[in-house]
Motif scaffolding. Structure first.
Motif, PDB file in Angstrom:
ATOM      1  N   GLN A 154       0.814  -1.228   0.000  1.00 49.66           N
ATOM      2  CA  GLN A 154       0.000   0.000   0.000  1.00 49.66           C
ATOM      3  C   GLN A 154       0.842   1.270   0.000  1.00 49.66           C
ATOM      4  O   GLN A 154       0.329   2.343  -0.312  1.00 49.66           O
ATOM      5  CB  GLN A 154      -0.941   0.001   1.209  1.00 49.66           C
ATOM      6  CG  GLN A 154      -0.223  -0.226   2.510  1.00 49.66           C
ATOM      7  CD  GLN A 154      -1.156  -0.023   3.697  1.00 49.66           C
ATOM      8  OE1 GLN A 154      -2.036   0.800   3.658  1.00 49.66           O
ATOM      9  NE2 GLN A 154      -0.925  -0.790   4.755  1.00 49.66           N
ATOM     10  N   TYR A 155       2.116   1.159   0.343  1.00 46.15           N
ATOM     11  CA  TYR A 155       2.960   2.360   0.369  1.00 46.15           C
ATOM     12  C   TYR A 155       3.736   2.561  -0.932  1.00 46.15           C
ATOM     13  O   TYR A 155       4.542   3.482  -1.035  1.00 46.15           O
ATOM     14  CB  TYR A 155       3.950   2.291   1.538  1.00 46.15           C
ATOM     15  CG  TYR A 155       3.274   2.184   2.882  1.00 46.15           C
ATOM     16  CD1 TYR A 155       2.440   3.209   3.322  1.00 46.15           C
ATOM     17  CD2 TYR A 155       3.449   1.072   3.685  1.00 46.15           C
ATOM     18  CE1 TYR A 155       1.787   3.112   4.530  1.00 46.15           C
ATOM     19  CE2 TYR A 155       2.795   0.962   4.901  1.00 46.15           C
ATOM     20  CZ  TYR A 155       1.966   1.989   5.320  1.00 46.15           C
ATOM     21  OH  TYR A 155       1.316   1.892   6.511  1.00 46.15           O
ATOM     22  N   LEU A 156       3.523   1.702  -1.899  1.00 43.49           N
ATOM     23  CA  LEU A 156       4.266   1.816  -3.145  1.00 43.49           C
ATOM     24  C   LEU A 156       3.695   2.917  -4.038  1.00 43.49           C
ATOM     25  O   LEU A 156       2.552   3.327  -3.886  1.00 43.49           O
ATOM     26  CB  LEU A 156       4.220   0.489  -3.907  1.00 43.49           C
ATOM     27  CG  LEU A 156       4.818  -0.737  -3.227  1.00 43.49           C
ATOM     28  CD1 LEU A 156       4.702  -1.941  -4.142  1.00 43.49           C
ATOM     29  CD2 LEU A 156       6.266  -0.515  -2.852  1.00 43.49           C
ATOM     30  N   THR A 157       4.504   3.377  -4.976  1.00 43.90           N
ATOM     31  CA  THR A 157       4.011   4.327  -5.965  1.00 43.90           C
ATOM     32  C   THR A 157       3.216   3.561  -7.030  1.00 43.90           C
ATOM     33  O   THR A 157       3.247   2.331  -7.077  1.00 43.90           O
ATOM     34  CB  THR A 157       5.179   5.059  -6.649  1.00 43.90           C
ATOM     35  OG1 THR A 157       5.971   4.080  -7.324  1.00 43.90           O
ATOM     36  CG2 THR A 157       6.040   5.793  -5.645  1.00 43.90           C
ATOM     37  N   GLN A 158       2.518   4.308  -7.877  1.00 46.36           N
ATOM     38  CA  GLN A 158       1.690   3.670  -8.907  1.00 46.36           C
ATOM     39  C   GLN A 158       2.504   2.725  -9.783  1.00 46.36           C
ATOM     40  O   GLN A 158       2.071   1.616 -10.077  1.00 46.36           O
ATOM     41  CB  GLN A 158       1.039   4.736  -9.790  1.00 46.36           C
ATOM     42  CG  GLN A 158      -0.189   5.395  -9.191  1.00 46.36           C
ATOM     43  CD  GLN A 158      -1.270   4.420  -8.772  1.00 46.36           C
ATOM     44  OE1 GLN A 158      -1.453   3.358  -9.357  1.00 46.36           O
ATOM     45  NE2 GLN A 158      -1.981   4.757  -7.711  1.00 46.36           N
ATOM     46  N   GLU A 159       3.704   3.178 -10.194  1.00 46.97           N
ATOM     47  CA  GLU A 159       4.508   2.351 -11.100  1.00 46.97           C
ATOM     48  C   GLU A 159       4.952   1.073 -10.413  1.00 46.97           C
ATOM     49  O   GLU A 159       4.915  -0.018 -10.992  1.00 46.97           O
ATOM     50  CB  GLU A 159       5.760   3.110 -11.582  1.00 46.97           C
ATOM     51  CG  GLU A 159       5.497   4.161 -12.622  1.00 46.97           C
ATOM     52  CD  GLU A 159       5.143   5.498 -12.001  1.00 46.97           C
ATOM     53  OE1 GLU A 159       6.041   6.087 -11.386  1.00 46.97           O
ATOM     54  OE2 GLU A 159       3.983   5.926 -12.111  1.00 46.97           O
ATOM     55  N   GLN A 160       5.356   1.225  -9.152  1.00 49.27           N
ATOM     56  CA  GLN A 160       5.798   0.043  -8.407  1.00 49.27           C
ATOM     57  C   GLN A 160       4.647  -0.940  -8.230  1.00 49.27           C
ATOM     58  O   GLN A 160       4.828  -2.150  -8.345  1.00 49.27           O
ATOM     59  CB  GLN A 160       6.359   0.473  -7.049  1.00 49.27           C
ATOM     60  CG  GLN A 160       7.697   1.178  -7.166  1.00 49.27           C
ATOM     61  CD  GLN A 160       8.159   1.752  -5.850  1.00 49.27           C
ATOM     62  OE1 GLN A 160       7.342   2.193  -5.038  1.00 49.27           O
ATOM     63  NE2 GLN A 160       9.463   1.749  -5.625  1.00 49.27           N
ATOM     64  N   LYS A 161       3.460  -0.387  -7.967  1.00 49.43           N
ATOM     65  CA  LYS A 161       2.295  -1.260  -7.833  1.00 49.43           C
ATOM     66  C   LYS A 161       2.047  -2.021  -9.118  1.00 49.43           C
ATOM     67  O   LYS A 161       1.748  -3.209  -9.102  1.00 49.43           O
ATOM     68  CB  LYS A 161       1.064  -0.419  -7.482  1.00 49.43           C
ATOM     69  CG  LYS A 161       0.917  -0.173  -6.000  1.00 49.43           C
ATOM     70  CD  LYS A 161      -0.397   0.496  -5.684  1.00 49.43           C
ATOM     71  CE  LYS A 161      -0.416   0.916  -4.233  1.00 49.43           C
ATOM     72  NZ  LYS A 161      -1.556   1.733  -3.884  1.00 49.43           N
ATOM     73  N   LYS A 162       2.161  -1.314 -10.238  1.00 55.57           N
ATOM     74  CA  LYS A 162       1.939  -1.953 -11.533  1.00 55.57           C
ATOM     75  C   LYS A 162       2.926  -3.097 -11.737  1.00 55.57           C
ATOM     76  O   LYS A 162       2.578  -4.154 -12.269  1.00 55.57           O
ATOM     77  CB  LYS A 162       2.101  -0.922 -12.645  1.00 55.57           C
ATOM     78  CG  LYS A 162       0.755  -0.430 -13.138  1.00 55.57           C
ATOM     79  CD  LYS A 162       0.893   0.409 -14.379  1.00 55.57           C
ATOM     80  CE  LYS A 162      -0.360   1.251 -14.566  1.00 55.57           C
ATOM     81  NZ  LYS A 162      -0.064   2.535 -15.194  1.00 55.57           N
ATOM     82  N   GLU A 163       4.152  -2.852 -11.322  1.00 55.53           N
ATOM     83  CA  GLU A 163       5.175  -3.878 -11.463  1.00 55.53           C
ATOM     84  C   GLU A 163       4.799  -5.129 -10.669  1.00 55.53           C
ATOM     85  O   GLU A 163       4.897  -6.254 -11.175  1.00 55.53           O
ATOM     86  CB  GLU A 163       6.498  -3.312 -10.939  1.00 55.53           C
ATOM     87  CG  GLU A 163       7.723  -3.813 -11.682  1.00 55.53           C
ATOM     88  CD  GLU A 163       8.964  -3.081 -11.196  1.00 55.53           C
ATOM     89  OE1 GLU A 163       9.843  -3.770 -10.658  1.00 55.53           O
ATOM     90  OE2 GLU A 163       9.024  -1.844 -11.313  1.00 55.53           O
ATOM     91  N   ILE A 164       4.360  -4.899  -9.436  1.00 54.93           N
ATOM     92  CA  ILE A 164       3.953  -6.034  -8.601  1.00 54.93           C
ATOM     93  C   ILE A 164       2.733  -6.722  -9.213  1.00 54.93           C
ATOM     94  O   ILE A 164       2.653  -7.950  -9.271  1.00 54.93           O
ATOM     95  CB  ILE A 164       3.633  -5.557  -7.172  1.00 54.93           C
ATOM     96  CG1 ILE A 164       4.853  -4.932  -6.505  1.00 54.93           C
ATOM     97  CG2 ILE A 164       3.097  -6.701  -6.325  1.00 54.93           C
ATOM     98  CD1 ILE A 164       5.960  -5.871  -6.173  1.00 54.93           C
ATOM     99  N   ASN A 165       1.775  -5.918  -9.683  1.00 53.73           N
ATOM    100  CA  ASN A 165       0.572  -6.498 -10.277  1.00 53.73           C
ATOM    101  C   ASN A 165       0.901  -7.349 -11.491  1.00 53.73           C
ATOM    102  O   ASN A 165       0.201  -8.313 -11.797  1.00 53.73           O
ATOM    103  CB  ASN A 165      -0.393  -5.394 -10.705  1.00 53.73           C
ATOM    104  CG  ASN A 165      -0.981  -4.684  -9.501  1.00 53.73           C
ATOM    105  OD1 ASN A 165      -0.677  -5.043  -8.366  1.00 53.73           O
ATOM    106  ND2 ASN A 165      -1.805  -3.698  -9.747  1.00 53.73           N
TER     107      ASN A 165
END
Lengths: 183, 155
Positions: A154-165
């Protein structure tokens, strides 16, 4: 006497004694009228509607984690009865497949969770199952985020979230409910 | 003239504040009676299930609420005992959903229409049949952002 009253008049002030009461009343008013509604829930994106029947896609059995919920709220997971509490660990193991077993998902991107219920299934049970699936995915994403970025998801940036997703995509398929049970 | 001067000197110009609390109380009661609380009249039983993976709904103006549950005791004669859908403050069927969504949608700024969320407040004892029907109706009217309302479960 007349002298004194003249002096009083000079130092005229607004009586502030009742200010407290007014403030209290305002407070009570707002307390009464404010509705504290817990506007929380599980956010879901429904698939778009199409008139044509969906094309049948073939998946390898090992890549599909099928969950069936029948009219008596019993679970059948990959052909075996299971309890809801066992679901989360089961899904996590299925997606990650740490021991590279032959009957679990080939990779995290291939894994599909399939959910099917009956029209007579209780909504409470359905949501509990749904919650467990979401929880499993969220926990895996958290693990992945901690490994990669040393932060919770939940503390990641949008790009980092996308990477994880992209590593752990949420693939949840909901089938049309069966109509065996008595509603 | 001298008569007026004399009088002004004598009287104290203070207004009595003893009745102020009463006035405020009256105001308070007036507001309490006239304020209509948002969707105060739930006609269906509605105790949402518990869950852990919750998302908070941010903008309340972008949310429309669909209630599903068995009608409350006093509406059983009118609406039966089977679970029903409530839109706004009346019972409705799934056929009313497109109009309900459209009525809400026109009130929203065009740029924000993609962010509209439907909050499904479903009673935990309802069977999935009616929920599936509502979901299908939502999909047909292209309202895909859905929030299954739930309470926080203590872990």
């Amino acid at each position: 006497m007349a002298k004194k009253s003249a002096k009083d008049r000079m130092s005229n002030e607004i009586n502030a004694g009742s200010m407290a009461d007014i403030a209290f009343l305002l407070l009570i008013f707002f307390l009464v009228t404010t509705t504290i509604v817990e506007d929380k829930g599980i956010l879901v994106r429904l698939p778009p509607w199409s008139e044509e029947p969906p094309e049948t896609l073939k998946f390898k059995t090992r890549n599909v984690y099928s969950i069936l919920v029948n009219a008596n709220n019993d679970l059948l997971v990959r052909g075996e009865p299971k309890r809801i509490t066992e679901l989360r660990e089961g899904i996590k193991e299925f997606i990650m497949n740490p021991q590279r077993r032959e009957d679990l998902a080939e990779s995290t991107t291939d894994a599909i969770v399939s959910l099917k219920n009956d029209r007579a299934t209780k909504y409470g049970t359905y949501l509990e199952v749904y919650n467990e699936v979401m929880a499993a995915y969220n926990e895996l994403r958290d693990e992945q985020a901690n490994k990669k970025f040393r932060k919770d998801y939940q503390y990641l940036t949008q790009e980092q979230k996308k990477e994880i997703n992209a590593i752990i995509p949420l693939k949840l398929s909901e089938a049309e409910p069966t109509e065996f049970g008595q509603e | 003239m001298s008569k007026f001067n004399k009088k002004r000197g004598k009287s104290k110009p203070e207004v009595s504040t003893a009745s102020l609390p009463d006035i405020i109380f009256m105001l308070l009661f007036f507001f309490m009676v006239t304020t209509v609380l948002r969707d105060a009249s739930l006609k269906v039983q509605n105790s949402t299930p518990q869950a852990t993976e919750l998302t908070k709904l941010e903008k309340k103006s972008l949310v429309n609420y669909l209630y599903i549950g068995a009608p409350k005791e006093e509406f059983k004669a009118e609406a039966g005992t089977k679970p029903r859908l409530q839109l706004g403050d009346k019972f409705a069927s799934t056929a009313d959903i497109p109009l309900f969504l459209e009525n809400h949608r026109v009130k929203i700024d065009e740029r924000q229409r993609g962010l509209i969320t439907s909050s499904l407040r479903v009673d935990r004892n309802v069977t999935m049949g009616i929920v599936s029907d509502v979901k299908t109706a939502l999909r047909k009217s292209n309202q895909l952002k859905v929030n299954y309302s739930a309470k926080k479960k203590a872990e």
